[in-house]
Scaffold this motif. Structure first.
Motif, PDB file in Angstrom:
ATOM      1  N   PRO A  91      23.145  -1.303   5.882  1.00 62.97           N
ATOM      2  CA  PRO A  91      22.075  -1.128   6.863  1.00 62.97           C
ATOM      3  C   PRO A  91      21.523  -2.474   7.318  1.00 62.97           C
ATOM      4  CG  PRO A  91      21.205  -0.817   4.668  1.00 62.97           C
ATOM      5  CD  PRO A  91      22.693  -1.025   4.508  1.00 62.97           C
ATOM      6  N   ARG A  92      20.984  -2.516   8.503  1.00 63.76           N
ATOM      7  CA  ARG A  92      20.230  -3.673   8.944  1.00 63.76           C
ATOM      8  C   ARG A  92      18.914  -3.685   8.167  1.00 63.76           C
ATOM      9  NH1 ARG A  92      18.704  -1.935  13.579  1.00 63.76           N
ATOM     10  NH2 ARG A  92      17.966  -3.936  14.341  1.00 63.76           N
ATOM     11  N   VAL A 110      22.115   5.321   6.770  1.00 61.75           N
ATOM     12  CA  VAL A 110      20.804   4.774   7.122  1.00 61.75           C
ATOM     13  C   VAL A 110      21.048   3.543   7.978  1.00 61.75           C
ATOM     14  CG1 VAL A 110      18.696   3.714   6.242  1.00 61.75           C
ATOM     15  CG2 VAL A 110      19.710   5.660   5.038  1.00 61.75           C
ATOM     16  N   GLU A 111      20.530   3.545   9.200  1.00 57.28           N
ATOM     17  CA  GLU A 111      20.803   2.448  10.115  1.00 57.28           C
ATOM     18  C   GLU A 111      20.045   1.178   9.759  1.00 57.28           C
ATOM     19  OE1 GLU A 111      23.065   2.349  12.443  1.00 57.28           O
ATOM     20  OE2 GLU A 111      23.679   4.410  12.011  1.00 57.28           O
ATOM     21  N   GLY A 112      18.834   1.336   9.243  1.00 53.31           N
ATOM     22  CA  GLY A 112      18.050   0.139   8.966  1.00 53.31           C
ATOM     23  C   GLY A 112      16.956   0.385   7.946  1.00 53.31           C
ATOM     24  N   THR A 162      14.581   7.808  14.411  1.00 55.24           N
ATOM     25  CA  THR A 162      13.691   8.408  13.424  1.00 55.24           C
ATOM     26  C   THR A 162      13.315   7.359  12.385  1.00 55.24           C
ATOM     27  OG1 THR A 162      14.668  10.613  13.699  1.00 55.24           O
ATOM     28  CG2 THR A 162      13.454  10.197  11.658  1.00 55.24           C
ATOM     29  N   ILE A 163      12.020   7.178  12.183  1.00 54.77           N
ATOM     30  CA  ILE A 163      11.516   6.252  11.160  1.00 54.77           C
ATOM     31  C   ILE A 163      10.961   7.076  10.012  1.00 54.77           C
ATOM     32  CG2 ILE A 163       9.781   4.511  10.613  1.00 54.77           C
ATOM     33  CD1 ILE A 163       9.970   3.501  13.457  1.00 54.77           C
ATOM     34  N   VAL A 164      11.501   6.870   8.815  1.00 51.97           N
ATOM     35  CA  VAL A 164      10.984   7.506   7.605  1.00 51.97           C
ATOM     36  C   VAL A 164      10.139   6.476   6.872  1.00 51.97           C
ATOM     37  CG1 VAL A 164      11.549   8.689   5.461  1.00 51.97           C
ATOM     38  CG2 VAL A 164      13.031   8.982   7.465  1.00 51.97           C
ATOM     39  N   PHE A 165       8.854   6.753   6.753  1.00 50.61           N
ATOM     40  CA  PHE A 165       7.946   5.814   6.095  1.00 50.61           C
ATOM     41  C   PHE A 165       7.640   6.309   4.688  1.00 50.61           C
ATOM     42  CE2 PHE A 165       3.616   4.531   4.882  1.00 50.61           C
ATOM     43  CZ  PHE A 165       3.787   3.150   4.881  1.00 50.61           C
ATOM     44  N   ALA A 167      12.765   2.693  -1.458  1.00 47.54           N
ATOM     45  CA  ALA A 167      13.712   2.792  -0.352  1.00 47.54           C
ATOM     46  C   ALA A 167      14.886   1.840  -0.538  1.00 47.54           C
ATOM     47  CB  ALA A 167      13.002   2.506   0.975  1.00 47.54           C
ATOM     48  N   ALA A 168      14.594   0.592  -0.908  1.00 46.15           N
ATOM     49  CA  ALA A 168      15.657  -0.393  -1.095  1.00 46.15           C
ATOM     50  C   ALA A 168      16.583   0.003  -2.241  1.00 46.15           C
ATOM     51  CB  ALA A 168      15.053  -1.776  -1.356  1.00 46.15           C
ATOM     52  N   GLN A 169      15.997   0.471  -3.352  1.00 44.28           N
ATOM     53  CA  GLN A 169      16.809   0.846  -4.506  1.00 44.28           C
ATOM     54  C   GLN A 169      17.726   2.020  -4.186  1.00 44.28           C
ATOM     55  OE1 GLN A 169      16.955  -0.887  -7.156  1.00 44.28           O
ATOM     56  NE2 GLN A 169      17.650   0.363  -8.876  1.00 44.28           N
ATOM     57  N   VAL A 170      17.202   3.032  -3.507  1.00 45.54           N
ATOM     58  CA  VAL A 170      17.997   4.221  -3.187  1.00 45.54           C
ATOM     59  C   VAL A 170      19.091   3.900  -2.166  1.00 45.54           C
ATOM     60  CG1 VAL A 170      17.909   6.485  -2.083  1.00 45.54           C
ATOM     61  CG2 VAL A 170      16.202   5.882  -3.783  1.00 45.54           C
ATOM     62  N   VAL A 171      18.739   3.204  -1.103  1.00 44.45           N
ATOM     63  CA  VAL A 171      19.711   2.933  -0.042  1.00 44.45           C
ATOM     64  C   VAL A 171      20.787   1.956  -0.498  1.00 44.45           C
ATOM     65  CG1 VAL A 171      20.004   1.961   2.271  1.00 44.45           C
ATOM     66  CG2 VAL A 171      18.093   3.510   1.802  1.00 44.45           C
ATOM     67  N   LEU A 172      20.393   0.915  -1.217  1.00 45.89           N
ATOM     68  CA  LEU A 172      21.390  -0.050  -1.691  1.00 45.89           C
ATOM     69  C   LEU A 172      22.289   0.562  -2.763  1.00 45.89           C
ATOM     70  CD1 LEU A 172      19.263  -3.319  -1.818  1.00 45.89           C
ATOM     71  CD2 LEU A 172      21.038  -2.719  -0.159  1.00 45.89           C
ATOM     72  N   SER A 173      21.738   1.406  -3.632  1.00 46.51           N
ATOM     73  CA  SER A 173      22.570   2.107  -4.624  1.00 46.51           C
ATOM     74  C   SER A 173      23.587   2.996  -3.927  1.00 46.51           C
ATOM     75  CB  SER A 173      21.691   2.943  -5.562  1.00 46.51           C
ATOM     76  OG  SER A 173      20.843   2.131  -6.336  1.00 46.51           O
TER      77      SER A 173
END
Length: 331
Positions: free
Chosen positions: A244-245, A176-178, A95-98, A145-151
């Motif tokens: 994540p990758r 989140v895989e990637g 699944t890709i979330v854009f 996306a980067a801020q939420v996933v890395l946080s």
């Protein structure tokens, strides 16, 4: 999606400096020209949507306006369903979330329907959400996306190291895989300086959305988030296990968001990761010599003038990244 300390009491003032007005006029003319250039994409979409598919088939392919939060009427998403013609088995379809861009203040999921269908035809389930914009993340979407996933990654590592708490699912996001980060902004402070040099910092929503102070710019910068937690990246086994990758994609002809944003973020991750474990974290960079800011998305949209020259290499890079077997599959 939310930003820390966004400024909500700022007044919008038009700039009167002749030099600034000239810069803005040039930018507006460039945007108008790009809309003319992109007209074949619009015509292709209308033909595909209403003549090739029609209403009923489109409804089978795309589930529209699915509510994912009651916080705002903007919190709805579209889901693109692949058919059985793809080579990817149903149970293994990623699944890709854009998360689209739009200077943190504009944009809507409908615009990206042609791109969503391109990824759908490759065999992926594609989710494109609308989200609350300022004043109520491609470039802005990559930052969000980067801020939420890395946080969330740092939160997982902190919980596990501090309490040995294995029940992180109650407190954190699903794994989140990637991250596929296209032409993103990762250092708000330096990008504000870039906007000022272009003369658009007053009409851009970014400064206000990010809190209008250097301190808040840094709080909302993924690069500063990584830098300020370098010790966790260097010492936490849990953080690297959950990391994540990441695939960075940026065009060398991007004048809206300079290439340096991606290269600096990529290099910062390389600096904080332990040398002996860098090979365990899949972080890639793909640079395109003649790619402009919007083209990393519009190149994936069909056009009556034929496929964009960047379409095939972008699809190749996306598929190579998304379809890397997981560790469980490799075992």
């Amino acid at each position: 999606m939310y930003l820390l300390h966004a400024q909500t009491d700022a007044e919008f003032n038009l700039p009167y400096s002749p030099a600034r007005v000239l810069k803005i006029n040039i930018i507006v003319l460039n945007h108008l020209f790009s809309w003319v250039v992109d007209l074949p994409i619009v015509l292709t979409y209308l033909y595909w949507r209403y003549w090739q598919l029609g209403t009923e088939k489109f409804r089978r392919i795309v589930s529209r306006d699915v509510v994912y939060s009651e916080a705002s009427k903007e919190c709805v998403l579209d889901i693109y369903h692949p058919d059985g013609k793809t080579k990817i088995p149903t149970k293994k379809r990623p699944t890709i979330v854009f998360i689209h861009g739009g200077s943190w203040s504009s944009g809507q999921k409908l615009i990206y329907t042609p791109m969503g269908n391109t990824l759908r035809e490759l065999g992926y389930v594609v989710v494109i959400p609308d989200y609350r914009k300022y004043p109520a993340g491609h470039s802005a979407g990559a930052q969000l996306a980067a801020q939420v996933v890395l946080s969330d990654l740092l939160k997982k590592a902190s919980l596990l190291s501090a309490k040995g708490n294995t029940d992180i699912h109650a407190h954190c996001l699903p794994q989140v895989e990637g991250l596929l980060l296209f032409a993103g902004v990762y250092n708000i402070e330096t990008h504000y300086q870039h906007e000022a040099a272009r003369g658009v910092e007053k009409i851009s929503a970014m400064g206000r959305a990010m809190g209008a102070t250097i301190e808040n710019f840094r709080r909302n910068s993924p690069l500063e988030l990584v830098k300020s937690h370098a010790d966790l990246f260097a010492t936490s086994e849990d953080l690297l296990d959950f990391a994540p990758r990441i695939l960075f994609v940026h065009g060398e002809k991007d004048t809206t968001v300079p290439l340096q944003q991606s290269t600096d973020m990529y290099n910062m991750l390389g600096e904080v990761l332990p040398p002996e474990r860098r090979d365990e974290v899949d972080i890639r960079m793909r640079l395109y010599k003649k790619l402009k800011h919007a083209h990393c998305v519009s190149a994936l949209m069909p056009s009556k003038l034929g496929a964009n020259r960047h379409c095939k290499p972008l699809i190749r890079d996306i598929m190579d990244f998304v379809e890397v077997p997981s560790l469980d599959e490799q075992a």
